[in-house]
Design a protein around this motif. Structure first.
Motif, PDB file in Angstrom:
ATOM      1  N   LEU A 164       0.829  -1.206   0.000  1.00  0.00           N
ATOM      2  CA  LEU A 164       0.000   0.000   0.000  1.00  0.00           C
ATOM      3  C   LEU A 164       0.863   1.256   0.000  1.00  0.00           C
ATOM      4  CD1 LEU A 164      -2.735   1.312   0.004  1.00  0.00           C
ATOM      5  CD2 LEU A 164      -2.840   1.015   2.488  1.00  0.00           C
ATOM      6  N   LEU A 204       0.666   4.156  -2.865  1.00  0.00           N
ATOM      7  CA  LEU A 204       0.347   5.557  -2.546  1.00  0.00           C
ATOM      8  C   LEU A 204       1.478   6.515  -2.909  1.00  0.00           C
ATOM      9  CD1 LEU A 204      -1.474   5.216   0.909  1.00  0.00           C
ATOM     10  CD2 LEU A 204      -2.490   5.535  -1.358  1.00  0.00           C
ATOM     11  N   TRP A 247      -7.781  -7.133   6.176  1.00  0.00           N
ATOM     12  CA  TRP A 247      -7.630  -6.826   4.756  1.00  0.00           C
ATOM     13  C   TRP A 247      -8.315  -7.864   3.866  1.00  0.00           C
ATOM     14  CZ3 TRP A 247      -3.760  -8.401   8.007  1.00  0.00           C
ATOM     15  CH2 TRP A 247      -3.226  -9.670   7.760  1.00  0.00           C
ATOM     16  N   TRP A 305      -9.875  -2.464   3.295  1.00  0.00           N
ATOM     17  CA  TRP A 305      -8.646  -1.921   2.699  1.00  0.00           C
ATOM     18  C   TRP A 305      -8.925  -0.594   2.006  1.00  0.00           C
ATOM     19  CZ3 TRP A 305      -4.492  -3.097   4.820  1.00  0.00           C
ATOM     20  CH2 TRP A 305      -3.242  -2.966   4.218  1.00  0.00           C
ATOM     21  N   GLU A 306     -10.153  -0.410   1.524  1.00  0.00           N
ATOM     22  CA  GLU A 306     -10.544   0.900   0.975  1.00  0.00           C
ATOM     23  C   GLU A 306     -10.465   1.969   2.073  1.00  0.00           C
ATOM     24  OE1 GLU A 306     -14.288   1.072  -1.124  1.00  0.00           O
ATOM     25  OE2 GLU A 306     -13.983  -0.918  -1.974  1.00  0.00           O
ATOM     26  N   THR A 338      -6.812   2.680   2.834  1.00  0.00           N
ATOM     27  CA  THR A 338      -6.164   3.419   1.741  1.00  0.00           C
ATOM     28  C   THR A 338      -6.455   4.910   1.840  1.00  0.00           C
ATOM     29  OG1 THR A 338      -6.242   1.499   0.266  1.00  0.00           O
ATOM     30  CG2 THR A 338      -6.047   3.667  -0.771  1.00  0.00           C
ATOM     31  N   THR A 339      -7.723   5.247   1.993  1.00  0.00           N
ATOM     32  CA  THR A 339      -8.120   6.658   2.046  1.00  0.00           C
ATOM     33  C   THR A 339      -7.532   7.353   3.271  1.00  0.00           C
ATOM     34  OG1 THR A 339     -10.172   6.149   0.871  1.00  0.00           O
ATOM     35  CG2 THR A 339     -10.107   8.216   2.117  1.00  0.00           C
ATOM     36  N   TYR A 380      -0.381  11.463  -3.203  1.00  0.00           N
ATOM     37  CA  TYR A 380      -0.937  10.434  -2.318  1.00  0.00           C
ATOM     38  C   TYR A 380      -2.448  10.332  -2.473  1.00  0.00           C
ATOM     39  CZ  TYR A 380       3.596  11.097   0.047  1.00  0.00           C
ATOM     40  OH  TYR A 380       4.935  11.217   0.336  1.00  0.00           O
ATOM     41  N   ALA A 422      -4.566   7.213  -4.029  1.00  0.00           N
ATOM     42  CA  ALA A 422      -5.554   6.543  -3.173  1.00  0.00           C
ATOM     43  C   ALA A 422      -6.893   6.440  -3.886  1.00  0.00           C
ATOM     44  CB  ALA A 422      -5.711   7.294  -1.854  1.00  0.00           C
ATOM     45  N   TYR A 479      -6.749   3.760  -6.533  1.00  0.00           N
ATOM     46  CA  TYR A 479      -6.665   2.415  -5.949  1.00  0.00           C
ATOM     47  C   TYR A 479      -8.003   1.990  -5.349  1.00  0.00           C
ATOM     48  CZ  TYR A 479      -4.658  -1.569  -3.441  1.00  0.00           C
ATOM     49  OH  TYR A 479      -4.377  -2.826  -2.959  1.00  0.00           O
ATOM     50  N   VAL A 480      -8.696   2.921  -4.712  1.00  0.00           N
ATOM     51  CA  VAL A 480     -10.014   2.610  -4.138  1.00  0.00           C
ATOM     52  C   VAL A 480     -10.977   2.177  -5.248  1.00  0.00           C
ATOM     53  CG1 VAL A 480     -12.056   3.654  -3.058  1.00  0.00           C
ATOM     54  CG2 VAL A 480      -9.800   3.944  -2.018  1.00  0.00           C
TER      55      VAL A 480
END
Length: 200
Positions: A24, A28, A123, A129-130, A133-134, A151, A155, A158-159
């Motif tokens: 992660l 990011l 996870w 994991w969302e 991530t945020t 970043y 994010a 990726y989300v």
């Protein structure tokens, strides 16, 4: 997280404990300037049993940010994380993000001495994991304003992928008849997976 900003003209040193945390951090920081990510554990390592080495301790002591999973996943690291925080190094336990949101499952047996604690394998539900991530991107943006937009944009992208993965997996896993949705495993790490996709 502590308020720490890298010194000017120095590389921001990020250390991540587990492979998940390191993955992660790398996602990011892609495209960020003057940022280095160091992973402590390699693939196939059991984080419950992993003992930090002298080089691990040195890397964490030299870090600006230490990202770890938490919830006792890295069971041998607790005193190290406490010491780092006292030194003013930003330590971010991503499991706490999920716990504060109310999505942690209890009743995990880690050892004979430590029973009925939070299950640290959060996870396995991509929606957790969302959240991580945020929130992690926001923490990193605050700690390293120069790369904040990188970043946050990484994010967001990726989300979107994680949402697609959850929808794809949810549809696929539920095609198995309900009475046949059993997973047999040597380690009780799939409570979140089961809860997310209707398996036992």
């Amino acid at each position: 997280a502590s308020s720490v900003t890298a010194q000017e003209d120095n590389e921001l040193q990020i250390v991540a404990t587990t492979t998940q945390a390191a993955d992660l951090a790398n996602i990011l920081t892609e495209g960020a300037e003057n940022v280095s990510v160091t992973a402590l554990m390699g693939a196939g390592v059991d984080p419950h049993l992993y003992q930090p080495t002298e080089s691990d301790i040195a890397a964490m002591n030299a870090a600006d940010i230490v990202i770890f999973s938490g919830l006792n996943l890295e069971g041998q690291f607790d005193t190290v994380f406490n010491a780092l925080g006292e030194q003013g190094i930003a330590t971010i336990g991503v499991g706490e993000i999920v716990k504060e949101a109310g999505f942690i499952i209890g009743g995990f047996d880690l050892s004979e001495e430590l029973v009925d604690v939070d299950d640290p394998h959060f996870w396995f539900d991509p929606r957790n994991w969302e959240l991580v991530t945020t929130a992690l991107a926001e923490d990193m943006a605050e700690l390293d304003p120069a790369n904040a937009q990188v970043y946050l944009a990484n994010a967001e992208a990726y989300v979107e992928q994680l949402t697609l993965i959850f929808d794809w997996a949810n549809e696929g896993m539920r095609t198995a008849p309900e009475g046949q949705r059993y997973l047999v495993t040597s380690h009780d790490a799939f409570q979140y997976f089961g809860a997310a996709f209707g398996w036992r």
